[in-house]
Design a protein around this motif. Structure first.
Motif, PDB file in Angstrom:
ATOM      1  N   UNK A   1      82.601   7.802   3.362  1.00 15.66           N
ATOM      2  CA  UNK A   1      81.818   6.680   2.872  1.00 15.66           C
ATOM      3  C   UNK A   1      80.814   6.294   3.957  1.00 15.66           C
ATOM      4  N   UNK A   2      79.569   6.133   3.543  1.00 14.07           N
ATOM      5  CA  UNK A   2      78.496   5.710   4.445  1.00 14.07           C
ATOM      6  C   UNK A   2      77.979   4.352   3.982  1.00 14.07           C
ATOM      7  N   UNK A   3      77.268   3.655   4.838  1.00 15.05           N
ATOM      8  CA  UNK A   3      76.766   2.327   4.472  1.00 15.05           C
ATOM      9  C   UNK A   3      75.782   2.376   3.299  1.00 15.05           C
ATOM     10  N   UNK A   4      75.005   3.455   3.155  1.00 16.90           N
ATOM     11  CA  UNK A   4      74.054   3.569   2.047  1.00 16.90           C
ATOM     12  C   UNK A   4      74.575   4.458   0.913  1.00 16.90           C
ATOM     13  N   UNK A   5      75.545   5.287   1.191  1.00 14.67           N
ATOM     14  CA  UNK A   5      76.117   6.219   0.211  1.00 14.67           C
ATOM     15  C   UNK A   5      77.620   5.962   0.172  1.00 14.67           C
ATOM     16  N   UNK A   6      78.110   5.326  -0.884  1.00 16.56           N
ATOM     17  CA  UNK A   6      79.524   4.938  -0.881  1.00 16.56           C
ATOM     18  C   UNK A   6      80.506   6.099  -1.035  1.00 16.56           C
ATOM     19  N   UNK A   7      80.037   7.243  -1.519  1.00 16.32           N
ATOM     20  CA  UNK A   7      80.968   8.341  -1.742  1.00 16.32           C
ATOM     21  C   UNK A   7      80.285   9.672  -1.433  1.00 16.32           C
ATOM     22  N   UNK A   8      80.933  10.473  -0.602  1.00 18.64           N
ATOM     23  CA  UNK A   8      80.427  11.798  -0.250  1.00 18.64           C
ATOM     24  C   UNK A   8      81.610  12.665   0.169  1.00 18.64           C
ATOM     25  N   UNK A   9      81.377  13.961   0.184  1.00 20.28           N
ATOM     26  CA  UNK A   9      82.390  14.894   0.680  1.00 20.28           C
ATOM     27  C   UNK A   9      81.800  15.638   1.870  1.00 20.28           C
ATOM     28  N   UNK A  10      82.554  15.701   2.946  1.00 18.03           N
ATOM     29  CA  UNK A  10      82.171  16.487   4.123  1.00 18.03           C
ATOM     30  C   UNK A  10      83.026  17.747   4.085  1.00 18.03           C
ATOM     31  N   UNK A  11      82.382  18.910   4.087  1.00 18.38           N
ATOM     32  CA  UNK A  11      83.108  20.173   3.985  1.00 18.38           C
ATOM     33  C   UNK A  11      82.778  21.018   5.211  1.00 18.38           C
ATOM     34  N   UNK A  12      83.825  21.424   5.926  1.00 18.54           N
ATOM     35  CA  UNK A  12      83.674  22.233   7.133  1.00 18.54           C
ATOM     36  C   UNK A  12      84.400  23.556   6.946  1.00 18.54           C
ATOM     37  N   UNK A  13      83.726  24.657   7.272  1.00 19.63           N
ATOM     38  CA  UNK A  13      84.344  25.980   7.240  1.00 19.63           C
ATOM     39  C   UNK A  13      84.546  26.441   8.680  1.00 19.63           C
ATOM     40  N   UNK A  14      85.758  26.889   8.972  1.00 22.10           N
ATOM     41  CA  UNK A  14      86.119  27.353  10.313  1.00 22.10           C
ATOM     42  C   UNK A  14      86.537  28.813  10.259  1.00 22.10           C
ATOM     43  N   UNK A  15      86.117  29.583  11.238  1.00 24.63           N
ATOM     44  CA  UNK A  15      86.703  30.897  11.462  1.00 24.63           C
ATOM     45  C   UNK A  15      87.674  30.724  12.629  1.00 24.63           C
ATOM     46  N   UNK A  16      88.656  31.587  12.697  1.00 18.83           N
ATOM     47  CA  UNK A  16      89.624  31.504  13.788  1.00 18.83           C
ATOM     48  C   UNK A  16      89.497  32.783  14.612  1.00 18.83           C
ATOM     49  N   UNK A  17      89.132  32.609  15.864  1.00 14.07           N
ATOM     50  CA  UNK A  17      88.976  33.741  16.777  1.00 14.07           C
ATOM     51  C   UNK A  17      89.879  33.512  17.975  1.00 14.07           C
ATOM     52  N   UNK A  18      90.830  34.431  18.148  1.00 12.03           N
ATOM     53  CA  UNK A  18      91.805  34.324  19.242  1.00 12.03           C
ATOM     54  C   UNK A  18      92.505  32.970  19.204  1.00 12.03           C
ATOM     55  N   UNK A  19      92.979  32.600  18.007  1.00 11.31           N
ATOM     56  CA  UNK A  19      93.708  31.357  17.767  1.00 11.31           C
ATOM     57  C   UNK A  19      92.884  30.105  18.049  1.00 11.31           C
ATOM     58  N   UNK A  20      91.568  30.234  18.087  1.00  8.75           N
ATOM     59  CA  UNK A  20      90.684  29.112  18.376  1.00  8.75           C
ATOM     60  C   UNK A  20      89.784  28.863  17.153  1.00  8.75           C
ATOM     61  N   UNK A  21      89.881  27.683  16.514  1.00  7.24           N
ATOM     62  CA  UNK A  21      89.014  27.416  15.357  1.00  7.24           C
ATOM     63  C   UNK A  21      87.577  27.144  15.800  1.00  7.24           C
ATOM     64  N   UNK A  22      86.649  27.809  15.125  1.00 10.21           N
ATOM     65  CA  UNK A  22      85.225  27.651  15.420  1.00 10.21           C
ATOM     66  C   UNK A  22      84.485  27.285  14.131  1.00 10.21           C
ATOM     67  N   UNK A  23      83.653  26.262  14.181  1.00  9.90           N
ATOM     68  CA  UNK A  23      82.896  25.865  12.993  1.00  9.90           C
ATOM     69  C   UNK A  23      81.913  26.973  12.628  1.00  9.90           C
ATOM     70  N   UNK A  24      82.002  27.420  11.372  1.00  9.33           N
ATOM     71  CA  UNK A  24      81.067  28.425  10.843  1.00  9.33           C
ATOM     72  C   UNK A  24      79.937  27.776  10.074  1.00  9.33           C
ATOM     73  N   UNK A  25      80.272  26.698   9.382  1.00 12.27           N
ATOM     74  CA  UNK A  25      79.282  26.052   8.524  1.00 12.27           C
ATOM     75  C   UNK A  25      79.817  24.691   8.093  1.00 12.27           C
ATOM     76  N   UNK A  26      78.937  23.839   7.619  1.00 13.22           N
ATOM     77  CA  UNK A  26      79.368  22.569   7.056  1.00 13.22           C
ATOM     78  C   UNK A  26      78.318  22.083   6.082  1.00 13.22           C
ATOM     79  N   UNK A  27      78.739  21.172   5.223  1.00 12.61           N
ATOM     80  CA  UNK A  27      77.812  20.591   4.258  1.00 12.61           C
ATOM     81  C   UNK A  27      78.276  19.178   3.908  1.00 12.61           C
ATOM     82  N   UNK A  28      77.344  18.391   3.431  1.00 14.40           N
ATOM     83  CA  UNK A  28      77.659  17.077   2.872  1.00 14.40           C
ATOM     84  C   UNK A  28      77.332  17.169   1.393  1.00 14.40           C
ATOM     85  N   UNK A  29      78.316  16.871   0.563  1.00 15.92           N
ATOM     86  CA  UNK A  29      78.127  16.929  -0.880  1.00 15.92           C
ATOM     87  C   UNK A  29      78.192  15.530  -1.460  1.00 15.92           C
TER      88      UNK A  29
END
Length: 89
Positions: A51-79
């Motif tokens: 929830x944002x002050x101007x947008x009451x409802x949104x989805x934050x989506x994060x995609x992670x790859x795992x390299x050597x047991x370490x999560x790394x952000x591959x991509x993200x979006x706000x829907x």
């Protein structure tokens, strides 16, 4: 941490531009709640309800790859929710 390919595309300048746009268009982030974790063979996807002050409802989506047991952000979006269209007569 960012995936090396994503890091090339999402540098400090692009982050600052993204932050400025979200602050201008969405306002301040009021809340976020983890709603769903999807585990795939080559990625993990985390979805947050936000929830944002101007947008009451949104989805934050994060995609992670795992390299050597370490999560790394591959991509993200706000829907944003789809706007309901008036029924056609």
């Amino acid at each position: 941490m960012l995936n090396p390919e994503f890091k090339n595309d999402f540098n400090e300048e692009s982050f600052n531009n993204f932050k400025k746009l979200t602050d201008t268009n969405f306002g301040a982030l009021n809340s976020k709640t983890l709603r769903l974790i999807t585990k795939l063979d080559d990625a993990d996807i985390l979805e947050f309800q936000a929830s944002y002050s101007k947008i009451p409802q949104a989805a934050l989506v994060f995609a992670f790859s795992v390299e050597k047991e370490k999560p790394l952000i591959r991509d993200f979006t706000i829907q944003l929710p789809r706007k309901e269209e008036p029924a056609q007569k």
